[in-house]
Design a protein around this motif. Sequence first.
Motif: not given
Length: 448
Positions: A7-24, A34-44
């Motif tokens: 569960l990560a709000y900050f995930f692409p296409p949102i940018g900035g430093g907050g999303c890098q940790r989860t993305l990487k 380990w494959t992932s399911t990411v629940v993130t924001s629908r609206d950027p």
Amino acid sequence: MKRLLVLAYFFPPIGGGGCQRTLKLVRYLHPLGWTSTVVTSRDPDYWILDPSLLQEVPESTEVIRAGGLTSHRLVRMLSGGGVAVERRQGQRDPRSFQILRRLQSWLLIPDGYRRWAREAERAAARRIGAGGVDVIWTTSSPESAHLAGMSLRRRFGLPWIADFRDPWVGRVTYAPPTRWHDARHRALERGVVEAADRITLVSEAMVALYRDRYPGVPRERFVYVPNGVDSDDWRRADGEASSAASAQEAERDRGRFVLLHAGQLAHRPTARTLLAAARRVIEADPSAASSIRLRFLGGNEELLPEEYRDPALHGIVELLPSRPHLEALAAMRRADALVLLGHGGEPDSLLYTGKIYEYLTSGRPVLGILDPGPGSELLRASGAGPVCSARDETAAAEALGRWYSEWRRAGRLPTVHPREPLAAAWERSAIAGQVAGLLSSLDSQPRK
């Protein structure tokens, strides 16, 4: 393959430093089983977007986008209605945002993402119900993601890791308006910490803080998982640096000493220390005004127009909008030097800003303006450049003046590389290996 539910709000296409940790993390956990399911924001609903990062999401990653009104969407609605609050990628009005944050601190606990977190929890529950999820990972900010994780942990009994990129109580924007609000935040944080199977934190200082704050929680639950740097990003950024657009920018900068701050300029009063230092250098050598450029690349929420348009700094300060991540890295390579601005005070005693690892592997010297803490210690250990305390205008001016004199004499400052053991420990793939081991250890434990 095992499956991690994130569960990560900050995930692409949102940018900035907050999303890098989860993305990487998602990217480099995949080859480790380990494959992932990411629940993130629908609206950027964020002012910094970087759709180019979507290319890094592994094809095997399942992305579920949840809606829900957030305070950021409210800001976008206000901006769309003609209220000058923010311009995407470039500028936020600091005065307006201070008012909005004060209102939010009164009305929304723990944060302005609570309605999104409820929708994300529902989406996550449906996915868990479909089967195949082995571990839950929630990351803050926003802290409301942890409340969703706590509910899912209690409902399904799956192992849960609460990842704190910043402290909850005591983060740089933490300003509860009353004792009741403060007590409520502390109670919610305690509930999360006591319920989570592990709490991961981005610095050793934060681990120590939380161990001291919660002496009744077993010490091994608090785990240091640093941010880091992806060497593959530098490889791709070097290709970006050879583009025609980059060549044009390099030509425009010919004959200029460019000191670059990359990333969002928010909650960093040390920017004013840098401006004051530049004034001192120019007072001592007026000819520097035609050569020195203080370039801020990324959104600005800190400096007011009257500060960066100060006549004494005419032609010196450049505020540029946010760019895609690889373009920002290429800009770091082209700069003569970089400046790392801290928050000052207690936040600097706890945090590394995530971009410090990219700064230290850029090859460029780094001027740190921040108070004592893990960030200043890391800068000194790497030998990247001088460190000045948050309000020490004199030391910052001396450092800037020395660099400018050396640049004028030699045309370029020397390349700086971190010591090899440090650089190896910062690799995102190595950090993902640490997390994979943590996930496997939790997955092997009996369900509660």
